[in-house]
Design an enzyme around this catalytic site. Structure first.
Site, PDB file in Angstrom:
ATOM      1  N   LYS A  49       1.135   4.089  -2.996  1.00 20.66           N
ATOM      2  CA  LYS A  49       0.735   5.487  -2.795  1.00 20.66           C
ATOM      3  C   LYS A  49       1.924   6.432  -2.994  1.00 20.66           C
ATOM      4  CE  LYS A  49      -3.656   4.738  -1.826  1.00 20.66           C
ATOM      5  NZ  LYS A  49      -4.735   5.165  -2.734  1.00 20.66           N
TER       6      LYS A  49
ATOM      7  N   TYR B 242       0.842  -1.207   0.000  1.00 22.73           N
ATOM      8  CA  TYR B 242       0.000   0.000   0.000  1.00 22.73           C
ATOM      9  C   TYR B 242       0.875   1.254   0.000  1.00 22.73           C
ATOM     10  CZ  TYR B 242      -3.922   3.026   1.397  1.00 22.73           C
ATOM     11  OH  TYR B 242      -4.881   4.009   1.457  1.00 22.73           O
TER      12      TYR B 242
HETATM   13  P1  NAP Z   1     -13.444   1.441   0.519  1.00 27.47           P
HETATM   14  O1  NAP Z   1     -14.318   1.825   1.657  1.00 27.47           O
HETATM   15  O2  NAP Z   1     -12.857   0.080   0.479  1.00 27.47           O
HETATM   16  O3  NAP Z   1     -14.201   1.747  -0.860  1.00 27.47           O
HETATM   17  C1  NAP Z   1     -13.474   1.574  -2.058  1.00 27.47           C
HETATM   18  C2  NAP Z   1     -14.414   1.567  -3.239  1.00 27.47           C
HETATM   19  O4  NAP Z   1     -13.589   1.355  -4.408  1.00 27.47           O
HETATM   20  C3  NAP Z   1     -15.409   0.423  -3.183  1.00 27.47           C
HETATM   21  O5  NAP Z   1     -16.616   0.831  -3.749  1.00 27.47           O
HETATM   22  C4  NAP Z   1     -14.727  -0.638  -4.052  1.00 27.47           C
HETATM   23  O6  NAP Z   1     -15.642  -1.545  -4.652  1.00 27.47           O
HETATM   24  C5  NAP Z   1     -14.071   0.215  -5.107  1.00 27.47           C
HETATM   25  N1  NAP Z   1     -12.960  -0.495  -5.730  1.00 27.47           N
HETATM   26  C6  NAP Z   1     -11.899  -1.068  -5.109  1.00 27.47           C
HETATM   27  N2  NAP Z   1     -11.133  -1.700  -5.989  1.00 27.47           N
HETATM   28  C7  NAP Z   1     -11.720  -1.532  -7.205  1.00 27.47           C
HETATM   29  C8  NAP Z   1     -11.404  -1.985  -8.504  1.00 27.47           C
HETATM   30  N3  NAP Z   1     -10.363  -2.781  -8.734  1.00 27.47           N
HETATM   31  N4  NAP Z   1     -12.206  -1.627  -9.527  1.00 27.47           N
HETATM   32  C9  NAP Z   1     -13.279  -0.858  -9.314  1.00 27.47           C
HETATM   33  N5  NAP Z   1     -13.654  -0.418  -8.089  1.00 27.47           N
HETATM   34  C10 NAP Z   1     -12.871  -0.749  -7.046  1.00 27.47           C
HETATM   35  O7  NAP Z   1     -12.191   2.441   0.457  1.00 27.47           O
HETATM   36  P2  NAP Z   1     -12.077   3.976   0.924  1.00 27.47           P
HETATM   37  O8  NAP Z   1     -11.663   3.983   2.339  1.00 27.47           O
HETATM   38  O9  NAP Z   1     -13.273   4.735   0.485  1.00 27.47           O
HETATM   39  O10 NAP Z   1     -10.805   4.394   0.063  1.00 27.47           O
HETATM   40  C11 NAP Z   1     -10.901   5.160  -1.147  1.00 27.47           C
HETATM   41  C12 NAP Z   1      -9.506   5.675  -1.489  1.00 27.47           C
HETATM   42  O11 NAP Z   1      -9.010   6.444  -0.397  1.00 27.47           O
HETATM   43  C13 NAP Z   1      -8.480   4.571  -1.724  1.00 27.47           C
HETATM   44  O12 NAP Z   1      -7.607   4.938  -2.765  1.00 27.47           O
HETATM   45  C14 NAP Z   1      -7.732   4.507  -0.409  1.00 27.47           C
HETATM   46  O13 NAP Z   1      -6.442   4.006  -0.574  1.00 27.47           O
HETATM   47  C15 NAP Z   1      -7.735   5.967  -0.023  1.00 27.47           C
HETATM   48  N6  NAP Z   1      -7.543   6.197   1.412  1.00 27.47           N
HETATM   49  C16 NAP Z   1      -8.374   5.656   2.340  1.00 27.47           C
HETATM   50  C17 NAP Z   1      -8.140   5.883   3.692  1.00 27.47           C
HETATM   51  C18 NAP Z   1      -9.033   5.306   4.757  1.00 27.47           C
HETATM   52  O14 NAP Z   1      -8.610   5.306   5.924  1.00 27.47           O
HETATM   53  N7  NAP Z   1     -10.230   4.860   4.466  1.00 27.47           N
HETATM   54  C19 NAP Z   1      -7.053   6.673   4.087  1.00 27.47           C
HETATM   55  C20 NAP Z   1      -6.229   7.216   3.116  1.00 27.47           C
HETATM   56  C21 NAP Z   1      -6.483   6.976   1.777  1.00 27.47           C
HETATM   57  P3  NAP Z   1     -16.025  -2.966  -3.926  1.00 27.47           P
HETATM   58  O15 NAP Z   1     -16.428  -2.625  -2.517  1.00 27.47           O
HETATM   59  O16 NAP Z   1     -17.119  -3.455  -4.768  1.00 27.47           O
HETATM   60  O17 NAP Z   1     -14.761  -3.786  -3.972  1.00 27.47           O
END
Ligand code: NAP
Length: 243
Positions: free
Chosen positions: A152, A148
């Protein structure tokens, strides 16, 4: 100051849940028409009912699928590369399969989709804006986050090169780098108090974020209000990265 994106078409990946879903809602409220890409049909159906967005079902782990969805989205003025996965393991146990999958979704898809969208923007000659959703883990090392963190950090430098090469076409490219955000991914990784507690202690403001914190920053970076901001890595972290 009110952010308006009327008449703009935005593409958001990973739009089904969490941060991406909130970004779709905020961009829609700002007047944009959003094309939402995700890989669970039920999420896309409910999001379409809620916001009126267009939807494309695609798993952008595959390079072909990433290209297909970007082409199917049509003319795009604003792009948010948000889709991301976190497959956790200590460094000594990371598998090649998990590493490759992480890079494919978190980094390679942003390249492929960015290429298709930027070519369209250049052909239309009206500029555009792109935001890559990165993480504090692109800057700071985080336990059990080898793949990860690497993905990033790669995304952050991709952002800088895109800003350099697309800037002359009036296409701005920036990243947002959140701390722990309370989404399905955030809860899965940091929900247990023994994991969340030490992370919380490193955030000067003493709290985790919500998807709206990220979505508002993304809307700003996509808007004309940030017209001279290009190539930044913007922490949304309550101060985590000052430490
Ligand atoms: P999440 O709750 O897991 O939601 C991710 C979404 O992206 C889900 O709808 C998932 O679909 C979709 N997705 C994942 N892989 C995919 C693929 N290969 N093709 C198409 N759709 C895909 O994640 P989040 O926390 O919202 O994170 C969103 C972004 O923010 C990511 O880039 C993550 O690295 C970044 N981020 C998150 C955090 C955190 O703490 N949450 C912190 C820093 C950065 P499915 O559920 O159907 O798989």
């Amino acid at each position: 100051m009110e952010i308006r994106l009327d008449g703009k078409r935005a593409l958001v990946t990973g739009a089904g849940k969490g941060i991406g879903r909130e970004i779709v809602k905020v961009l829609t409220e700002c007047g944009a028409h959003v094309v939402a890409v995700s890989r669970t049909q039920a999420d896309l159906d409910s999001l379409k009912a809620e916001t009126g967005c267009s939807t494309i079902l695609a798993d952008i782990t595959s390079a072909e699928e990433a290209k297909r969805c970007a082409e199917a989205a049509g003319d795009i003025d604003l792009l948010v590369n948000n889709a991301g996965i976190a497959l956790l393991a200590p460094f000594l146990e990371v598998t090649v399969q998990d590493f490759d999958e992480t890079i494919a979704v978190n980094l390679r898809a942003a390249l492929i989709i960015g290429q298709v969208v930027a070519k369209g923007m250049i052909a239309r000659g009206k500029g555009g804006a792109i935001v890559n959703v990165s993480s504090q883990a692109g800057v700071a090392a985080v336990q059990d986050h080898t793949a990860y963190c690497a993905s990033k950090a790669g995304l952050d430098h991709l952002t800088r090169v895109m800003a350099l090469e697309l800037g002359p076409h009036q296409i701005r490219v920036n990243s947002v780098n959140p701390t722990v955000i309370l989404t399905p991914m955030g809860e899965k990784t940091w929900g247990a108090p023994e994991k969340g507690g030490p992370m919380l202690a490193k955030i000067p403001m003493g709290r985790f974020g919500y998807p709206i914190h990220v979505a508002q920053a993304v809307a700003y970076l996509l808007s004309d209000q940030s017209d001279m901001i290009n190539g930044i890595i913007m922490p949304i972290d309550g101060g985590f990265l000052v430490g």
